[in-house]
Structures are given as structure tokens and as C-alpha cells.
Design an enzyme around this catalytic site. Structure first.
Site, short mmCIF file in Angstrom:
data_model
loop_
_atom_site.label_atom_id
_atom_site.label_comp_id
_atom_site.label_asym_id
_atom_site.label_seq_id
_atom_site.Cartn_x
_atom_site.Cartn_y
_atom_site.Cartn_z
N ASP A 119 0.82 -1.21 0.00
CA ASP A 119 0.00 0.00 0.00
C ASP A 119 0.85 1.26 0.00
OD1 ASP A 119 -1.86 -1.96 0.40
OD2 ASP A 119 -2.58 -1.23 2.34
N ASP A 207 -2.66 5.65 -2.86
CA ASP A 207 -2.02 4.54 -2.17
C ASP A 207 -1.30 3.74 -3.27
OD1 ASP A 207 -3.22 5.29 0.22
OD2 ASP A 207 -4.21 3.36 0.57
N HIS A 256 -7.82 0.05 -3.54
CA HIS A 256 -6.74 -0.80 -4.01
C HIS A 256 -7.20 -1.70 -5.16
CE1 HIS A 256 -4.93 -0.23 0.23
NE2 HIS A 256 -4.93 0.88 -0.49
N ASP A 258 -5.74 -4.41 -6.20
CA ASP A 258 -5.16 -5.75 -6.24
C ASP A 258 -6.05 -6.88 -5.72
OD1 ASP A 258 -4.74 -4.78 -3.66
OD2 ASP A 258 -2.63 -5.36 -3.55
N CYS A 362 -0.77 -7.85 -1.12
CA CYS A 362 -0.72 -6.73 -0.17
C CYS A 362 0.47 -6.83 0.77
CB CYS A 362 -1.97 -6.73 0.70
SG CYS A 362 -3.51 -6.64 -0.19
#
Ligand code: DAV
Length: 378
Positions: A119, A207, A256, A258, A362
Site C-alpha cells: 500500500d 495509495d 486498491h 489488487d 498486499c
């Protein structure tokens, strides 16, 4: 697909930091730690991500020690699994996350943790860039990585250590609409479709986990944690790259990229079937012969307790090289799908660490992948 490759750099014996993609062979990685991780007190951007019925609403403080120990056991084992494959693994140095944070612009009574380095750190070529971040409780998280970044800087004369401008994170950064506890999912989906996210355009915010690296191209999610000014900042900061903004209207809590859009190897991306890339963003991939495949269903109906992330951490895989991928051990459907797609699947147990900030992608950040800056979308 086209296989045009543009060599832009020549690695040398002293190269420590260099990574251009999400899939080139992994040589060196940071794996996070769960030490002292806290559930932070309420703040606007964080609250927008916590579902109304979440067990985290209304509570904050240090996470239970047994859960910290268990998460660390899994993270340590993952680090050992990577080392056994010849990958260099470094770990961050946690700061005291119980410390309140106070700047001239805001204060918060505790911090978060350093389980998800992805992140915070964005590695692009020979640079590691510290993201602005968009939560107050994560404003100082970069400090956990400074001992490593200082070491890389000393070892590697070509390493560029950069930090994006620290944001002020005043109330002007957050839309008050999102402060209510009773926003329906339908309302959230309408807002997501209209790109009306919790963060405003007051100042650049991003981020690092909203960015995917495809060689010359960076694909960046516009959502709760990254605003359009953050994407524009990245565009100006990486003038040799093409920066593409994407958004996924099917996601009521878009933070995010991902667990939404996962490149596996050149030409192949998994896409969350509930958060499909809209048609207007698909051209880049389709024109260049990339296949966008719906990811398999997650194996679980709910996230583990006290977890910020959705069940789609099933897709949060770590690619070791274009033929090998780490998948969380209980995510059997995702593992089967990747096996069918021709990948060697390495099972890694991590579910009991999800609550600390995410899955296998992550909890890692690239330091080095062996490869150069290639153009996959000529
Ligand atoms: O699906 O909750 C999690 C992403 C964590 N980096 C989700 C997104």
C-alpha cells in the site's frame, strides 16, 4: 500479442532495486509484519471502507495478541517459503502504532501497522516511491520502511528513493456524504458509477496498491484511496510512462486495485467478476491481444473477523514469474483456475493474517524483479 521490447536500462552487479512489472521473475521482496497492529479510531476515509454491519464498527485499539502472533507466524513462514526459492526477503521495522499522530492539520489517537507494504511502496524501475497515503492513521507508515530504503540507497548507486508530497488530510479531503453509517449498497454503487468517492480533489492522494505496473504502462485505479489529482501527480512524476486511469463501478468500497484486476503474465489478466473493467477502459488490452478472464469465485462467503478487505482477497495472488504464482492455500477455486491457465500454483497459508491488511500481494512489495522496461501496448 506483440512482443516489442524496449531496453531502457542495463542492470549492473550493484543493482538492488529494479522492477517494472507485476510478473517478471521475483528476486527480492519485502514481506510485512503484524507486530503491534491496531484497529485505528474512526476517521473519514477509513469509515467509508468499513461496511455498516462490520464487526469493526465502533471499536478500536491494539489487535488481540494471539491474532498478532498467528499472523506473524504465517508471514514468517511465507518469507521462509520465498527464501527457499532463492528470493531475498527483507522485513520492515515496526514503529509504535499505539502512538497518536498529530500534525498542524489533523490528529488521530492511534496508527495502523506495517503488514501491507504494497500500500505504501511503489517500485517503478529503479525507483521506490513512498505513496501519499489517504488515511490519517497511515500517514507515518513509511517510517517502518526507511531502514530498508536507506540500506538500498547505500548499496545501489542507481536507486532513486522518492517520496510523494505528504498530504494535509484536512476535512476538505473527504466528502461528508460518506460519513453516515447507513449508506445503502445501492447508493454506494450509484456513487461509484458516478465516480463520487470519499476522497475529494483537494490535493493529490494515492495509495501504492492502486497502481499496477505493465512495463511502460501504469494502470491506476481511481477510487476511495486514489483521486484524479493523485493519478495526475503520478503522470507528471513518471514522464516516460503512460499512465491509465481506470475505475470499477461494481465495487461499493473501491480501495486498491489488487483484489480487482490481477495481471498474471504478459497477455493474461484476472478480473473480479463483480467489478468488471468497463468497456471504455478495455480497448488498450483488447487492441494488444490481452485476455481478461473472470476470476474464480472465492472459497469463503465472508472475510475473517475484524478484516477490512472483502472475500476477493482470493485474487490477491503473488506472481513469482510468468509460470509460477502463490495463491492462498484455502482458495481452492482460484488455485484450480490458475492451474488450468497453465500456471504452477504454490499454496501459501495466509488467511489468518488477512485482517492485518490483505493477502499475498498486499503483504509484499517488490524490490527486484529480473526484467527491463518493455512496451506491452505498442
Ligand atoms: O476487495 O476489499 C482489498 C485490497 C487490499 N489491498 C477488497 C480490496
Amino acid at each position: 500479442m506483440a512482443d516489442a521490447a524496449t531496453e531502457t536500462t542495463q542492470a549492473t552487479e550493484t543493482t538492488v532495486v529494479e522492477s517494472w512489472t507485476e510478473w517478471d521473475p521475483l528476486a527480492h521482496v519485502i514481506v510485512g509484519r503484524a507486530d503491534d497492529c491496531h484497529i485505528p479510531p474512526a476517521e473519514p476515509a477509513l469509515d467509508a471502507k468499513v461496511p455498516a454491519d462490520s464487526d469493526m464498527r465502533g471499536q478500536w485499539g491494539r489487535r488481540p495478541q494471539e491474532s498478532i502472533d498467528r499472523a506473524n507466524e504465517l508471514l514468517d513462514r511465507f518469507a521462509d517459503q520465498l527464501r527457499a526459492r532463492g528470493i531475498r526477503v527483507d522485513r520492515p521495522t515496526p514503529i509504535d502504532f499505539s502512538e497518536p499522530v498529530r500534525t498542524p492539520d489533523f490528529e488521530t489517537a492511534s496508527q495502523f501497522g506495517c503488514m501491507p507494504p504494497r500500500d505504501v511502496l511503489l517500485t517503478v524501475g529503479r525507483e521506490i516511491l513512498e505513496a501519499t497515503m489517504s488515511y490519517r492513521c497511515r500517514w507515518f507508515e513509511y517510517l517502518c520502511y526507511r531502514p530498508l530504503l536507506q540500506r538500498y540507497w547505500e548499496e545501489d548507486p542507481n536507486f532513486r528513493h522518492e517520496a510523494a508530497p505528504k498530504p494535509r488530510l484536512t476535512d476538505a479531503d473527504y466528502r461528508p456524504d460518506y460519513l453516515s453509517e447507513s449508506i445503502s449498497i445501492a447508493q454506494r454503487l450509484d456513487w461509484a458509477a458516478a465516480k463520487h468517492f470519499v476522497t475529494t480533489e483537494e490535493e493529490p492522494l494515492f495509495d501504492a496498491a492502486d497502481v499496477l505496473r505493465f512495463g511502460r504502462d501504469l494502470v491506476v485505479q481511481h477510487g476511495f484511496t486514489t483521486n484524479l489529482k493523485g493519478i495526475e501527480w503520478l503522470r507528471r512524476h513518471f514522464p516516460e510512462h503512460r499512465v491509465h486511469a481506470v475505475n470499477f463501478p461494481g465495487d461499493p468500497y473501491p480501495i486498491h486495485i489488487d483484489a480487482t484486476f490481477t495481471p498474471i503474465r504478459p497477455g493474461l489478466i484476472l478480473n473480479n467478476p463483480q467489478r468488471r473493467l468497463p468497456a471504455e477502459c478495455r480497448g488498450l488490452f483488447e487492441r494488444n491481444g490481452w485476455e481478461i478472464v473472470d476470476a474464480a469465485q472465492p472459497a469463503h462467503n465472508t472475510p475473517p473477523p475484524l478484516c477490512y478487505s472483502s472475500v476477493w482477497l482470493s485474487m490477491n495472488v503473488l506472481v513469482l514469474d510468468p509460470k509460477t504464482v502463490c495463491v492462498e492455500a484455502s482458495e481452492v477455486y482460484q488455485a484450480e483456475q490458475l492451474d488450468r491457465l497453465g500456471m504452477e500454483v504454490v499454496p501459501v497459508e495466509l488467511r489468518d493474517a488477512y485482517a492485518f491488511g490483505g493477502g499475498l500481494h498486499c503483504c509484499t512489495a517488490d524490490v527486484r524483479r529480473i526484467g527491463s522496461c518493455t512496451d506491452h501496448f505498442p
